[in-house]
Structure formats: C-alpha cells, structure tokens
Design an enzyme around this catalytic site. Sequence first.
Site, mmCIF file in Angstrom:
data_model
loop_
_atom_site.group_PDB
_atom_site.id
_atom_site.type_symbol
_atom_site.label_atom_id
_atom_site.label_comp_id
_atom_site.label_asym_id
_atom_site.label_seq_id
_atom_site.Cartn_x
_atom_site.Cartn_y
_atom_site.Cartn_z
ATOM 1 N N HIS A 20 0.837 -1.204 0.000
ATOM 2 C CA HIS A 20 0.000 0.000 0.000
ATOM 3 C C HIS A 20 0.874 1.257 0.000
ATOM 4 O O HIS A 20 0.614 2.212 -0.738
ATOM 5 C CB HIS A 20 -0.894 0.062 1.255
ATOM 6 C CG HIS A 20 -1.949 -0.978 1.325
ATOM 7 N ND1 HIS A 20 -2.131 -1.747 2.452
ATOM 8 C CD2 HIS A 20 -2.911 -1.357 0.458
ATOM 9 C CE1 HIS A 20 -3.151 -2.564 2.268
ATOM 10 N NE2 HIS A 20 -3.642 -2.349 1.053
ATOM 11 N N LYS A 44 -16.807 -5.586 6.071
ATOM 12 C CA LYS A 44 -15.770 -6.501 6.544
ATOM 13 C C LYS A 44 -15.635 -6.378 8.054
ATOM 14 O O LYS A 44 -15.816 -5.319 8.604
ATOM 15 C CB LYS A 44 -14.400 -6.129 5.951
ATOM 16 C CG LYS A 44 -14.251 -6.310 4.473
ATOM 17 C CD LYS A 44 -12.824 -5.923 4.085
ATOM 18 C CE LYS A 44 -12.562 -6.057 2.619
ATOM 19 N NZ LYS A 44 -11.193 -5.657 2.291
ATOM 20 N N ARG A 93 -2.127 -6.246 -7.607
ATOM 21 C CA ARG A 93 -0.994 -7.098 -7.260
ATOM 22 C C ARG A 93 -0.782 -8.183 -8.301
ATOM 23 O O ARG A 93 0.330 -8.497 -8.649
ATOM 24 C CB ARG A 93 -1.231 -7.766 -5.900
ATOM 25 C CG ARG A 93 -1.233 -6.821 -4.747
ATOM 26 C CD ARG A 93 -1.543 -7.593 -3.493
ATOM 27 N NE ARG A 93 -2.807 -8.300 -3.665
ATOM 28 C CZ ARG A 93 -3.822 -8.248 -2.817
ATOM 29 N NH1 ARG A 93 -3.735 -7.560 -1.731
ATOM 30 N NH2 ARG A 93 -4.932 -8.906 -3.043
ATOM 31 N N SER A 131 -3.251 -7.500 3.038
ATOM 32 C CA SER A 131 -3.568 -7.277 4.455
ATOM 33 C C SER A 131 -4.119 -8.541 5.093
ATOM 34 O O SER A 131 -3.824 -8.837 6.250
ATOM 35 C CB SER A 131 -4.586 -6.143 4.600
ATOM 36 O OG SER A 131 -4.027 -4.917 4.215
#
Length: 168
Positions: A20, A44, A93, A131
């Site tokens: 990040h 979440k 990614r 994460s």
Amino acid sequence: MAQNVLAVYPGTFDPITLGHEDVVRRATQLFERVIVAVAAGHHKKTLFSLEERIDMVREAVKMYPQVQVEPFSGLLRDFVVSRGGKAMVRGLRAVTDFDYEFQLAGMNRSLMPQVETVFLTPSDKYQFISSTFVREIAVLGGEVTKFVSPSVEERLAVKVRSLAAPEG
C-alpha cells in the site's frame, strides 16, 4: 505530474502494508494531491478500529506533505465527488485482482463518469502482500517484518497479544 489533480486511494488498510505504501508513493509522483480514504469497513470485520487504521496510515504517509488521510463510509462515489477527486487509484498485485478491479472500475465509471480509475502496481517485492495474509500470519504468531513498517508491526503485535489475553 498532473497539475491540480486530486486522486483518491480508497481501501480498508487493515493494516496498511508496504505494498500500500508503495502505491501511495507512486501516486504522489503522478498527482499533485492524494487522499488516502480509509473505509469504515461496514462490509468486513476488521482487526483494527477505524481510528487505529487512520493512525497507522497517517504514520505511514507522513513523509508526503501532499497526502491527506481521511475516513469514509457510505458510497465511495459520494466521498470522491465531494472532495473534487478526478482520479481514483487502485493497486493491482496480480491477475487475480484484475477481474474484480476491472468490474469495480466499470461500476465506478457509471456512477462517476468524470473520475478516471488509475491502476498502479507495487514493486515486485510487494506484489504478493495482502492485508489478509499479514493479519493471518500475525495472529498465528508468524513474522511480518518483510510486509509492514515497524510501527505497523508493533501495533499488530499489541493487537494479537490483546486478542490472546483472557477476558476478565
């Protein structure tokens, strides 16, 4: 660098990773101003509270004077438009991210046609970091030094210890 262009980099950042941070660094090279928008995370269950995540992100980006960190909840569209954002930064990614992000970019374009989505990839050494993986490794007692900054690593250690502590 795009003159007077505000970009918004949204995410949950639970926690912020070196990947990040690399995307933020790249965004500062392209845009005059960047807001890192930390999502309340209503969809979440987060390990860290919104305030903790904001503090971690502020610590991580403090060397960039053109970066602000703000919380948001509700529609991202409302946040971006209210701040005058012209670009939305998303990190990619791997190919697995692309399908979801491509669909999200299409939806965002229909909700805010005046805002462009810009995909940035982190350096090779950060492309596998997520994460979710960092949280799982930390909770299971693994080493996360290569994935997060020292201040985030310390916060993770404290949080994991607090989760392991028996309730009174």
